[in-house]
Each structure stands twice: as C-alpha cells, then as structure tokens.
Scaffold this motif. Structure first.
Motif, mmCIF file in Angstrom:
data_model
loop_
_atom_site.group_PDB
_atom_site.id
_atom_site.type_symbol
_atom_site.label_atom_id
_atom_site.label_comp_id
_atom_site.label_asym_id
_atom_site.label_seq_id
_atom_site.Cartn_x
_atom_site.Cartn_y
_atom_site.Cartn_z
ATOM 1 N N SER A 197 0.712 -1.234 -0.005
ATOM 2 C CA SER A 197 0.108 -0.063 -0.113
ATOM 3 C C SER A 197 1.003 1.283 -0.108
ATOM 4 O O SER A 197 0.531 2.143 -0.513
ATOM 5 C CB SER A 197 -0.861 -0.100 1.211
ATOM 6 O OG SER A 197 -1.951 -0.828 1.216
ATOM 7 N N VAL A 198 2.003 1.192 0.612
ATOM 8 C CA VAL A 198 2.930 2.440 0.658
ATOM 9 C C VAL A 198 3.368 2.511 -0.903
ATOM 10 O O VAL A 198 3.457 3.750 -1.087
ATOM 11 C CB VAL A 198 4.044 2.070 1.669
ATOM 12 C CG1 VAL A 198 5.330 3.216 1.531
ATOM 13 C CG2 VAL A 198 3.637 2.046 3.208
ATOM 14 N N ILE A 199 3.972 1.441 -1.395
ATOM 15 C CA ILE A 199 4.485 1.579 -2.751
ATOM 16 C C ILE A 199 3.137 1.921 -3.828
ATOM 17 O O ILE A 199 3.624 2.755 -4.533
ATOM 18 C CB ILE A 199 4.930 0.190 -3.128
ATOM 19 C CG1 ILE A 199 6.103 -0.544 -2.296
ATOM 20 C CG2 ILE A 199 5.666 0.487 -4.481
ATOM 21 C CD1 ILE A 199 6.342 -1.701 -2.434
ATOM 22 N N LYS A 200 2.239 1.510 -3.518
ATOM 23 C CA LYS A 200 0.941 1.971 -4.500
ATOM 24 C C LYS A 200 0.848 3.417 -4.594
ATOM 25 O O LYS A 200 0.471 4.236 -5.031
ATOM 26 C CB LYS A 200 -0.216 1.183 -3.844
ATOM 27 C CG LYS A 200 -1.540 1.388 -4.746
ATOM 28 C CD LYS A 200 -1.321 1.078 -6.387
ATOM 29 C CE LYS A 200 -2.939 1.409 -6.933
ATOM 30 N NZ LYS A 200 -2.749 1.203 -8.474
ATOM 31 N N HIS A 201 0.813 3.798 -2.860
ATOM 32 C CA HIS A 201 0.561 5.487 -2.767
ATOM 33 C C HIS A 201 1.496 6.175 -3.562
ATOM 34 O O HIS A 201 1.274 7.188 -4.147
ATOM 35 C CB HIS A 201 0.610 5.630 -1.272
ATOM 36 C CG HIS A 201 0.313 7.016 -0.997
ATOM 37 N ND1 HIS A 201 -0.722 7.555 -1.185
ATOM 38 C CD2 HIS A 201 1.022 8.032 -0.363
ATOM 39 C CE1 HIS A 201 -0.722 8.736 -0.642
ATOM 40 N NE2 HIS A 201 0.398 9.156 -0.394
ATOM 41 N N LEU A 202 2.772 5.813 -3.765
ATOM 42 C CA LEU A 202 3.924 6.313 -4.259
ATOM 43 C C LEU A 202 3.739 6.241 -5.769
ATOM 44 O O LEU A 202 3.900 7.287 -6.706
ATOM 45 C CB LEU A 202 5.126 6.001 -3.774
ATOM 46 C CG LEU A 202 5.475 6.553 -2.413
ATOM 47 C CD1 LEU A 202 6.609 5.770 -1.560
ATOM 48 C CD2 LEU A 202 5.877 7.970 -2.267
ATOM 49 N N ALA A 203 3.183 5.233 -6.150
ATOM 50 C CA ALA A 203 2.965 4.925 -7.532
ATOM 51 C C ALA A 203 1.931 5.742 -8.107
ATOM 52 O O ALA A 203 2.021 6.527 -9.277
ATOM 53 C CB ALA A 203 2.579 3.439 -7.958
ATOM 54 N N ASN A 204 1.009 6.015 -7.487
ATOM 55 C CA ASN A 204 -0.041 6.920 -7.781
ATOM 56 C C ASN A 204 0.290 8.532 -7.810
ATOM 57 O O ASN A 204 -0.300 9.114 -8.682
ATOM 58 C CB ASN A 204 -1.236 6.909 -6.862
ATOM 59 C CG ASN A 204 -2.107 5.654 -6.760
ATOM 60 O OD1 ASN A 204 -1.908 4.966 -7.617
ATOM 61 N ND2 ASN A 204 -2.738 5.309 -5.625
ATOM 62 N N LEU A 205 1.457 8.835 -6.868
ATOM 63 C CA LEU A 205 2.248 10.191 -7.159
ATOM 64 C C LEU A 205 2.919 10.256 -8.425
ATOM 65 O O LEU A 205 3.261 11.378 -8.544
ATOM 66 C CB LEU A 205 2.703 10.442 -5.898
ATOM 67 C CG LEU A 205 1.762 10.452 -4.383
ATOM 68 C CD1 LEU A 205 2.769 10.474 -3.443
ATOM 69 C CD2 LEU A 205 1.020 11.429 -4.681
ATOM 70 N N GLY A 206 3.307 9.263 -8.903
ATOM 71 C CA GLY A 206 4.329 9.031 -10.066
ATOM 72 C C GLY A 206 5.848 8.658 -10.051
ATOM 73 O O GLY A 206 6.274 8.636 -10.737
ATOM 74 N N ALA A 207 5.908 8.014 -8.774
ATOM 75 C CA ALA A 207 7.259 7.611 -8.250
ATOM 76 C C ALA A 207 7.594 6.447 -9.321
ATOM 77 O O ALA A 207 6.612 5.675 -9.581
ATOM 78 C CB ALA A 207 7.145 7.296 -6.862
ATOM 79 N N GLY A 208 8.746 6.005 -9.389
ATOM 80 C CA GLY A 208 9.317 4.667 -9.859
ATOM 81 C C GLY A 208 9.962 4.086 -8.680
ATOM 82 O O GLY A 208 9.612 4.445 -7.204
ATOM 83 N N ALA A 209 10.639 3.115 -8.863
ATOM 84 C CA ALA A 209 11.199 2.121 -7.711
ATOM 85 C C ALA A 209 12.654 1.911 -7.883
ATOM 86 O O ALA A 209 12.958 1.378 -9.209
ATOM 87 C CB ALA A 209 10.365 0.971 -7.668
ATOM 88 N N ASP A 210 13.308 1.860 -6.813
ATOM 89 C CA ASP A 210 14.626 1.268 -6.839
ATOM 90 C C ASP A 210 14.536 0.090 -5.964
ATOM 91 O O ASP A 210 14.190 0.172 -4.814
ATOM 92 C CB ASP A 210 15.726 2.309 -6.283
ATOM 93 C CG ASP A 210 16.855 1.789 -5.948
ATOM 94 O OD1 ASP A 210 17.421 1.249 -6.825
ATOM 95 O OD2 ASP A 210 17.455 1.670 -4.833
ATOM 96 N N CYS A 211 14.932 -0.918 -6.438
ATOM 97 C CA CYS A 211 14.689 -2.181 -5.986
ATOM 98 C C CYS A 211 16.029 -2.972 -5.828
ATOM 99 O O CYS A 211 16.965 -3.037 -6.744
ATOM 100 C CB CYS A 211 13.749 -3.133 -6.827
ATOM 101 S SG CYS A 211 12.361 -2.530 -7.172
ATOM 102 N N VAL A 212 16.030 -3.788 -4.608
ATOM 103 C CA VAL A 212 17.572 -4.497 -4.425
ATOM 104 C C VAL A 212 17.224 -5.928 -4.398
ATOM 105 O O VAL A 212 17.992 -6.870 -3.988
ATOM 106 C CB VAL A 212 18.019 -4.009 -3.150
ATOM 107 C CG1 VAL A 212 18.689 -2.706 -3.584
ATOM 108 C CG2 VAL A 212 17.180 -4.252 -2.048
#
Length: 402
Positions: free
Chosen positions: A53-68
């Motif tokens: 839900s945190v990632i989804k919230h940021l996705a809705n704002l237009g964010a990308g993702a740095d993943c490890v």
C-alpha cells in the motif's frame, strides 16, 4: 502527525506500525518539485518500507522504484509502477534474478562489479536480449554517517572505482547484448552534510563527460538517495539546495536525473506503538517492559540507533530506565538510560521515526508474529497488513512434520 494512537490501539491491538500517508505525499512532492528544472525520476527505495500500500500510494504520485531484489521488483510491478520506471540494484544478484529482470524489461540493471557485468552479458546473450545497464561508481567520499550505512568508500562492498567503471562502459559499448544507459552513485544513508554529496556527484558527472568524449552517451544519472531525517534534532539538508548542487554538476549534459529516496519519504511518516506490560527494578536499575520487541524494531539493537520515545500518559515524574521487550536477548531494547515517566499496565508508548528500515527488518524470532501495519490518510485509518498469527508463521513448515 495528528493521529489518535489510543483509538488505533483499541481497534487493532498492539504493537502496531502506523504511517501518515499525507506526510508521504508531501515529502515526495517536495523532492519532485526541487528537481522541476530538469527531467527527473524519483525512484522510491523500496527496501525502506516495502508494504504494497505504501508503494501503491507512491506509484499514484508518479514515483518509480529502486529495488534490491527481484521480489521488490515484483512488488513494484504488482502495484502499478511501470517497468520503465524500475531500477534493479544490489551487489549480489543471482542468475535467475538477472534473467527475470531482463524478461520483465525494466528500465535498467544497476551493475556493481566487472564480474557481475560478465554474468549479465552472458545471460542477455542466452535470452537473445539487450540489457540496459547502469554502473554504480564508488567515488571514495566519506559520507560522514554511521559506518553501517556508509556505502561510498573503497572499504565498502558497493560499486567500482572510476577506472574500472570506464573499462566496463567500454565493454558495454562494444557488446551486442549490453546497452550503457545510466550511471549511479550512492555514498550512504542518513546524510546530513551537503558537501560529500556535491563531491561525489561531481566525480560522477565528470566521468559522464569523459564518456561522452569517447562517444558513450548516457541517458540517466542516478544520484542515489540517503537524504537524512530528524531522529534527534539533526540539522537537515535543504531539498532545494540539494537539488541545485546536483543540477549544477550536470551543466551541458542532456541527461535525466534519478533520485532514490527511501528514508526521506517514509521515515518520519511512521510510528511504532507498543504498550507497557509492567515495570521492574533490579537493584537500582529500572526497566519498563513493553509488548513490542527487537524482532519488531531492531534498529536500536543493531545500530544503537536513537528514536524519540514518548509515554502517552499524564505522569510528569521522570526517572532513568531501560525500555525493553519480551524477547530472550540482552539486545532486546528500544532505549537505555532514557528518562521516562512512571508507567502502569497498558500505558501506550510511541516510538517515532519508524517508517523506514523498521517493519522491513522485522522477523519472527522467538516465534513472534509480525505486527499489524496501518495507514492514515485524510484522517481515515485503514489496515494495510494483518497481524501475523501462529498459523501464518508455521504455514511453510507444518506439511513436513513426520
């Protein structure tokens, strides 16, 4: 943060984590606005808090993702972050992770060693694909932070030196299965000094210009993350000054800036709420024992990290104590020799700045279920992860009982 912790405790029990989604929005927008003068991608560092839900919230704002990990890549994709906004980093990618990342066609794989580049090239060739590559450069700059979260010195395991990076870019440029598209640096976390950031980004920008001179044109300059937050009255870097310092190094370059904030976005959005079980005195030592433990929030035990702590009662009489949990370890503490008021059974204790690197580092040690996570947005609370039950903990084991 205007959240009724007592109401949430009555509704969801304790311990629990609660996140202020309005705060997360404000932090993301502040950073995005700071880079408005140039093409930019704010790629949220999923490791800081990987709740869907945190990632989804940021996705809705237009964010990308740095993943490890490939698991984090899949989390980002599951909640709607497009593949062209996802970066796969990390020093130890296994072959299956590399293969999956190539098949998912993410923005780029961030390579951290010459040996890893060889593996990516081989796997891309086997798949008949071209791997978009970024190389993590280690600028050997002291980030002036905790040694456990320093990443930009030669003594750290991350990245490669400038000369090695040049050779790797030339290898990429000459390969049919590698495409050099980006460059990356990240010198550490919880950074509160601007100068080390400026120094490291300048080193990387100079390398970009040198590569351009030999016809290797990069599209993305990833300046990492690491912007600090307030745990204990730290003086923070101004986001506009941070962005300006980075953008100045890019003068003359047609390149998109990528930033990977994690803690900056979610750290102070989160609070860990636990309740008092009882107090005890050993000799002259006072202990306040709560139902939360090191398996829920390990940063104090692991890093000797400071978190502001508040007992949510009206008692004004303070005395020194250790705030500890029920886990059978001497390292199970949230604070030592901290002044707290006298407590009684079921008093709530708030541990602040717990939105980053807290739940994501939780475990089931002592067969303790991981706690509930709650989001609050526009004054409305919502459960975003159920509290684990005993059955959840043993689910992957019980079929093998003989």
């Amino acid at each position: 943060m205007n959240i009724d912790f007592k109401k949430l405790a009555d509704k969801y029990q304790t311990p629990y984590y609660v996140y202020d989604f309005d705060y997360i929005s404000n932090q993301y927008n502040e950073l995005k606005t700071a880079f408005k003068a140039r093409k930019s991608l704010i790629a949220y560092a999923v490791k800081a808090n990987s709740n869907l839900s945190v990632i989804k919230h940021l996705a809705n704002l237009g964010a990308g993702a740095d993943c490890v990990s490939i698991g984090e890549v899949k989390r980002a994709l599951k909640v709607g972050i497009p593949s062209y906004k996802i970066i796969f980093s990390g020093v130890g990618k296994i072959d299956d992770e590399i293969r999956t990342a190539l098949e998912l066609d993410i923005l780029m794989i961030n390579v951290e060693s010459a040996a890893e580049l060889d593996r990516v090239e081989l796997i891309a060739k086997e798949l008949g694909k071209v791997a978009r590559i970024s190389i993590r450069v280690n600028p050997n700059i002291d980030p002036q932070t905790h040694p456990y979260i320093s990443t930009g010195l030669h003594e750290n395991k991350f990245g490669v030196d400038i000369d090695t990076a040049k050779r790797m870019y030339i290898q990429c440029n000459n390969s049919e299965n590698l495409e050099p598209v980006g460059i990356h640096c990240h010198i550490g976390s919880q950074l509160t000094q601007l100068e080390p950031i400026k120094e490291s980004v300048k080193i990387v920008a100079d390398l970009v210009k040198n590569l351009k001179a030999i016809k290797i044109e990069l599209s993305f300059m990833d300046v990492g993350g690491g912007l600090g937050i307030i745990y204990n009255e730290e003086k923070l870097i101004d986001t506009n000054e941070y962005a300006q310092a980075i953008l100045e190094t890019m003068f003359g370059l047609d390149i998109t800036v990528v930033c990977e904030p994690g803690r900056f976005i979610v750290g102070n959005a989160g609070t860990f709420i636990t309740k008092v079980l009882y107090e005890k005195i050993n000799g002259e030592k006072r202990f306040v024992i709560v139902d939360g433990a090191m398996n829920d929030l390990i940063r104090p035990s692991l890093y000797n990290a400071y978190h502001k702590i508040e007992v949510l009662n009206d008692n004004k009489e303070l005395s020194l104590c250790n705030l500890v949990g029920p886990v059978c370890e001497s390292g199970d503490f949230f604070a030592k020799d901290v002044e707290l008021p006298k407590t009684k059974h079921n008093d709530l204790v708030a541990i602040y700045s717990a939105g980053a690197y807290c739940f994501t580092m939780a475990s089931n040690y002592n067969t303790r279920g991981r706690v509930a996570e709650i989001a609050v947005q526009n004054g409305v609370d919502k459960l975003i992860r159920k509290r684990e039950t005993f059955e959840d903990i043993i689910a992957l084991e019980e079929e093998f009982i003989n």
